[in-house]
Motif scaffolding. Structure first.
Motif, mmCIF file in Angstrom:
data_model
loop_
_atom_site.group_PDB
_atom_site.id
_atom_site.type_symbol
_atom_site.label_atom_id
_atom_site.label_comp_id
_atom_site.label_asym_id
_atom_site.label_seq_id
_atom_site.Cartn_x
_atom_site.Cartn_y
_atom_site.Cartn_z
ATOM 1 N N ARG A 54 6.258 27.203 23.609
ATOM 2 C CA ARG A 54 6.073 27.925 24.884
ATOM 3 C C ARG A 54 4.809 28.787 24.833
ATOM 4 N NH1 ARG A 54 9.011 32.457 26.427
ATOM 5 N NH2 ARG A 54 10.617 32.029 24.871
ATOM 6 N N THR A 55 4.537 29.396 23.682
ATOM 7 C CA THR A 55 3.310 30.159 23.492
ATOM 8 C C THR A 55 2.456 29.361 22.516
ATOM 9 O OG1 THR A 55 4.603 32.172 23.719
ATOM 10 C CG2 THR A 55 2.407 32.421 22.762
ATOM 11 N N ARG A 56 1.153 29.251 22.833
ATOM 12 C CA ARG A 56 0.310 28.460 21.938
ATOM 13 C C ARG A 56 -0.222 29.312 20.784
ATOM 14 N NH1 ARG A 56 -2.753 24.596 26.286
ATOM 15 N NH2 ARG A 56 -2.671 26.441 27.607
ATOM 16 N N VAL A 57 -0.410 28.667 19.647
ATOM 17 C CA VAL A 57 -0.944 29.354 18.471
ATOM 18 C C VAL A 57 -2.147 28.555 17.974
ATOM 19 C CG1 VAL A 57 -0.442 30.256 16.158
ATOM 20 C CG2 VAL A 57 1.397 30.079 17.848
ATOM 21 N N MET A 58 -3.260 29.258 17.709
ATOM 22 C CA MET A 58 -4.473 28.562 17.252
ATOM 23 C C MET A 58 -5.070 29.246 16.039
ATOM 24 S SD MET A 58 -6.500 27.845 20.809
ATOM 25 C CE MET A 58 -7.450 26.432 20.239
ATOM 26 N N VAL A 59 -5.833 28.466 15.271
ATOM 27 C CA VAL A 59 -6.714 29.037 14.250
ATOM 28 C C VAL A 59 -8.132 28.848 14.779
ATOM 29 C CG1 VAL A 59 -7.588 28.851 11.894
ATOM 30 C CG2 VAL A 59 -5.156 28.507 12.344
ATOM 31 N N ASN A 112 2.569 42.373 29.251
ATOM 32 C CA ASN A 112 3.678 41.756 29.990
ATOM 33 C C ASN A 112 3.670 40.237 29.786
ATOM 34 O OD1 ASN A 112 5.906 41.453 31.628
ATOM 35 N ND2 ASN A 112 4.731 41.515 33.545
ATOM 36 N N GLY A 113 3.536 39.851 28.508
ATOM 37 C CA GLY A 113 3.569 38.423 28.173
ATOM 38 C C GLY A 113 2.380 38.034 27.316
ATOM 39 N N VAL A 114 2.455 36.840 26.771
ATOM 40 C CA VAL A 114 1.329 36.326 25.978
ATOM 41 C C VAL A 114 1.312 34.804 26.121
ATOM 42 C CG1 VAL A 114 2.741 36.323 23.841
ATOM 43 C CG2 VAL A 114 0.257 36.275 23.675
ATOM 44 N N ASP A 115 0.092 34.255 26.278
ATOM 45 C CA ASP A 115 -0.047 32.796 26.390
ATOM 46 C C ASP A 115 -0.469 32.182 25.070
ATOM 47 O OD1 ASP A 115 0.307 32.798 29.259
ATOM 48 O OD2 ASP A 115 -1.706 33.678 29.360
ATOM 49 N N LEU A 116 -1.231 32.970 24.293
ATOM 50 C CA LEU A 116 -1.933 32.382 23.156
ATOM 51 C C LEU A 116 -2.079 33.410 22.038
ATOM 52 C CD1 LEU A 116 -3.923 30.239 21.965
ATOM 53 C CD2 LEU A 116 -5.701 31.289 23.363
ATOM 54 N N ILE A 117 -1.783 32.985 20.811
ATOM 55 C CA ILE A 117 -2.006 33.841 19.638
ATOM 56 C C ILE A 117 -3.021 33.144 18.747
ATOM 57 C CG2 ILE A 117 -0.918 34.829 17.568
ATOM 58 C CD1 ILE A 117 1.696 34.938 19.270
ATOM 59 N N CYS A 118 -4.095 33.871 18.365
ATOM 60 C CA CYS A 118 -5.143 33.279 17.524
ATOM 61 C C CYS A 118 -5.189 33.967 16.176
ATOM 62 C CB CYS A 118 -6.516 33.460 18.166
ATOM 63 S SG CYS A 118 -6.681 32.655 19.743
ATOM 64 N N PHE A 119 -5.328 33.168 15.129
ATOM 65 C CA PHE A 119 -5.527 33.704 13.788
ATOM 66 C C PHE A 119 -6.974 33.468 13.374
ATOM 67 C CE2 PHE A 119 -0.959 33.037 13.824
ATOM 68 C CZ PHE A 119 -0.492 34.180 13.189
ATOM 69 N N THR A 120 -7.596 34.490 12.760
ATOM 70 C CA THR A 120 -8.969 34.329 12.294
ATOM 71 C C THR A 120 -9.237 35.211 11.073
ATOM 72 O OG1 THR A 120 -11.260 34.189 13.066
ATOM 73 C CG2 THR A 120 -10.037 36.143 13.733
ATOM 74 N N PRO A 171 -10.275 28.905 31.646
ATOM 75 C CA PRO A 171 -11.090 30.126 31.683
ATOM 76 C C PRO A 171 -10.379 31.267 30.954
ATOM 77 C CG PRO A 171 -10.273 29.556 33.895
ATOM 78 C CD PRO A 171 -9.789 28.488 32.968
ATOM 79 N N CYS A 172 -11.151 32.057 30.157
ATOM 80 C CA CYS A 172 -10.477 33.133 29.411
ATOM 81 C C CYS A 172 -9.931 34.187 30.380
ATOM 82 C CB CYS A 172 -11.367 33.725 28.326
ATOM 83 S SG CYS A 172 -12.796 34.597 28.919
ATOM 84 N N GLU A 173 -10.449 34.202 31.610
ATOM 85 C CA GLU A 173 -9.958 35.154 32.629
ATOM 86 C C GLU A 173 -8.524 34.848 33.054
ATOM 87 O OE1 GLU A 173 -12.887 33.559 32.850
ATOM 88 O OE2 GLU A 173 -14.203 35.251 32.388
ATOM 89 N N SER A 174 -8.000 33.677 32.611
ATOM 90 C CA SER A 174 -6.640 33.338 33.050
ATOM 91 C C SER A 174 -5.638 33.438 31.902
ATOM 92 C CB SER A 174 -6.634 31.913 33.611
ATOM 93 O OG SER A 174 -6.851 31.003 32.547
ATOM 94 N N LEU A 175 -6.069 34.025 30.779
ATOM 95 C CA LEU A 175 -5.201 34.012 29.594
ATOM 96 C C LEU A 175 -4.825 35.414 29.117
ATOM 97 C CD1 LEU A 175 -6.879 31.359 27.242
ATOM 98 C CD2 LEU A 175 -4.661 31.132 28.393
ATOM 99 N N ALA A 200 -5.264 42.882 21.902
ATOM 100 C CA ALA A 200 -4.659 42.270 23.089
ATOM 101 C C ALA A 200 -5.772 42.064 24.101
ATOM 102 C CB ALA A 200 -3.590 43.207 23.657
ATOM 103 N N VAL A 201 -5.991 40.801 24.484
ATOM 104 C CA VAL A 201 -7.095 40.484 25.396
ATOM 105 C C VAL A 201 -6.514 39.857 26.659
ATOM 106 C CG1 VAL A 201 -9.306 39.291 25.640
ATOM 107 C CG2 VAL A 201 -8.568 40.060 23.374
ATOM 108 N N LYS A 202 -6.576 40.619 27.752
ATOM 109 C CA LYS A 202 -5.972 40.159 29.000
ATOM 110 C C LYS A 202 -7.079 39.792 29.978
ATOM 111 C CE LYS A 202 -2.444 41.730 32.258
ATOM 112 N NZ LYS A 202 -1.646 42.890 32.654
ATOM 113 N N ASN A 203 -7.056 38.553 30.442
ATOM 114 C CA ASN A 203 -8.085 38.073 31.379
ATOM 115 C C ASN A 203 -9.499 38.314 30.855
ATOM 116 O OD1 ASN A 203 -5.805 37.595 32.912
ATOM 117 N ND2 ASN A 203 -6.038 39.496 34.083
ATOM 118 N N GLY A 204 -9.681 38.131 29.557
ATOM 119 C CA GLY A 204 -11.018 38.248 28.959
ATOM 120 C C GLY A 204 -11.400 39.660 28.543
#
Ligand code: ADP
Length: 397
Positions: free
Chosen positions: A375-380, A322-330, A198-202, A217-221
């Motif tokens: 440790r941190t995910r990266v996506m396109v 206070n942290g990051v789980d995921l970095i997206c490139f677009t 769920p995006c609410e957990s990222l 910066a998108v925290k919990n959606g």
């Protein structure tokens, strides 16, 4: 239901007809040079040939009439009549503080959009012209306004206030608004969907790197900060825009070069960014990458400075959340340049990021480009603002 998505600029108009059931594009195109000699419409039905017609378009009403004609005519049309277009979704650049979400357009909404014209004098008037032209030609068809600024309205006050006398916020609403909101929203949600969480957990950082570029910066959606400000000039170094600079440079340059404020703004908007840094080589990253590989010192500097600025924003937003789980490139550069992604991620060792080089070379798909032990995910995530606008429109009508 077929949704017509309209993105209207001062002399151009992009359109897409999207079937909301299958979420597929049925036809798309572009009107260029509206109100200027040599106007033309480019039209592509899905699975068909691209057609270009050079034809006079004295105004936006005529441009939209030609779009509707192309969509419905016997030869190239994709629908039998306008009755098969259930609603129109309009991209509107600035919704100020008034619009934190998309709305069905009525007279009151039009007035409120007009009231935001001051904040986006180049964009909002053109968006309004497009809306009015559609209302004239498609009376009775519901229309929805989808704002570039809306997704960012969840920012806390400390993120959107500038260090200026507060009276300017109170009098003129000078604050950070942010842009590309439809893209930041779509990409952050889509990434969570692809990961199956769920995006609410990222805690997600979205890097929208195109001609115009911004990070959010998108925290919990919810958006908690973004790099563009009152206008789309702030933040990252862009194709031709400077992004963040010392504000005192304006006065310094105006004196040294004997320029007016309008001329200085022209330099910051149109002659700066990677175009200016590369000594006018190009604002296009394909040319800059060629220059980089040739060892052109200006191109190398432009690309390094661009990537460094993106990495700095990622650091800032990691702190903000206070942290990051995921970095997206677009967007154009974010989706298509493995080199830029690598250059940015080279700064991010402290986040435990390791790129999967093979995945990083792939194109045109939603893909995880970090290794399983990163440790941190990266996506396109390829952005799709038209689809996001169509979804918003269907949701409201
Ligand atoms: P905008 O919507 O802001 O005009 P886009 O998101 O379409 O911009 O991005 C356009 C930019 O994408 C181009 O200027 C170019 O720099 C970059 N781009 C497109 N394809 C590639 C590619 N294959 N490699 C590197 N950069 C690319």
């Amino acid at each position: 239901m077929n949704i017509l998505v309209i993105n209207c600029g001062s002399s151009s108009l992009k359109f897409q007809l999207i079937d909301s059931g299958s979420e597929q594009c049925v036809a798309k195109g572009l009107c260029e040079r509206i109100g200027i000699d040599g106007s033309q419409i480019v039209y592509t039905p899905a699975g068909g040939e691209k057609e270009i017609h050079v034809t006079p378009m004295p105004d936006h009403t005529e441009a939209i009439r030609l779009v509707l004609e192309a969509l419905t005519n016997d030869r190239t049309g994709v629908v039998k009549s306008l009755k098969e277009i259930g609603a129109v979704g309009h991209r509107v650049v600035h919704g100020g503080e008034k619009f934190a979400r998309s709305v069905v357009i009525d007279d009151e909404v039009l007035e409120a959009i007009e009231a935001c014209n001051d904040l986006a004098p180049l964009h909002n008037p053109a968006n309004l012209i497009g809306i009015n032209a559609c209302r004239k030609l498609m009376p009775g068809t519901p229309m929805v306004a989808v704002f570039d600024t809306a997704f960012h309205q969840t920012m806390p006050r400390e993120a959107y206030m500038y260090g200026l006398p507060v009276e300017y916020y109170e009098k003129y609403r000078i604050r950070r608004y942010g842009f590309h909101g439809t893209s930041h929203s779509y990409v952050s949600k889509r990434a969570a969907e692809v990961l199956g969480v769920p995006c609410e957990s990222l805690k997600t950082i979205v890097c929208h790197l195109g001609n115009g570029a911004s990070v959010s910066a998108v925290k919990n959606g919810k958006c908690v900060d973004t790099s563009m400000g009152l206008t789309p000039l702030e933040g990252l170094i862009m194709g031709t825009r400077s992004g963040d600079i010392d504000p005192a440079i304006l006065e310094f340059l105006a004196h040294k070069e004997n320029r007016s404020i309008d001329e200085i703004m022209g330099i910051l908007n149109k002659k700066s960014g990677v175009l200016g840094l590369s000594n006018n080589l190009s604002s296009d990253f394909r040319d800059l990458e060629d220059g980089y590989h040739r060892g052109d010192a200006y191109a190398v500097c432009a690309m390094k400075t661009f990537a460094y600025r993106v990495a700095k924003y990622i650091g800032a937003y990691t702190a903000a959340m206070n942290g990051v789980d995921l970095i997206c490139f677009t967007a154009g550069v974010g989706e298509n340049s493995p080199l830029v992604r690598t250059m940015v991620c080279e700064y991010l060792g402290y986040l435990g990021i390791a790129l999967d080089q093979e995945a990083n070379e792939k194109r045109g798909q939603d893909i995880l480009i970090s290794t399983p032990d990163s440790r941190t995910r990266v996506m396109v995530i390829p952005t799709n603002e038209e689809l996001a606008i169509a979804r918003e429109t269907v949701g409201l009508v």
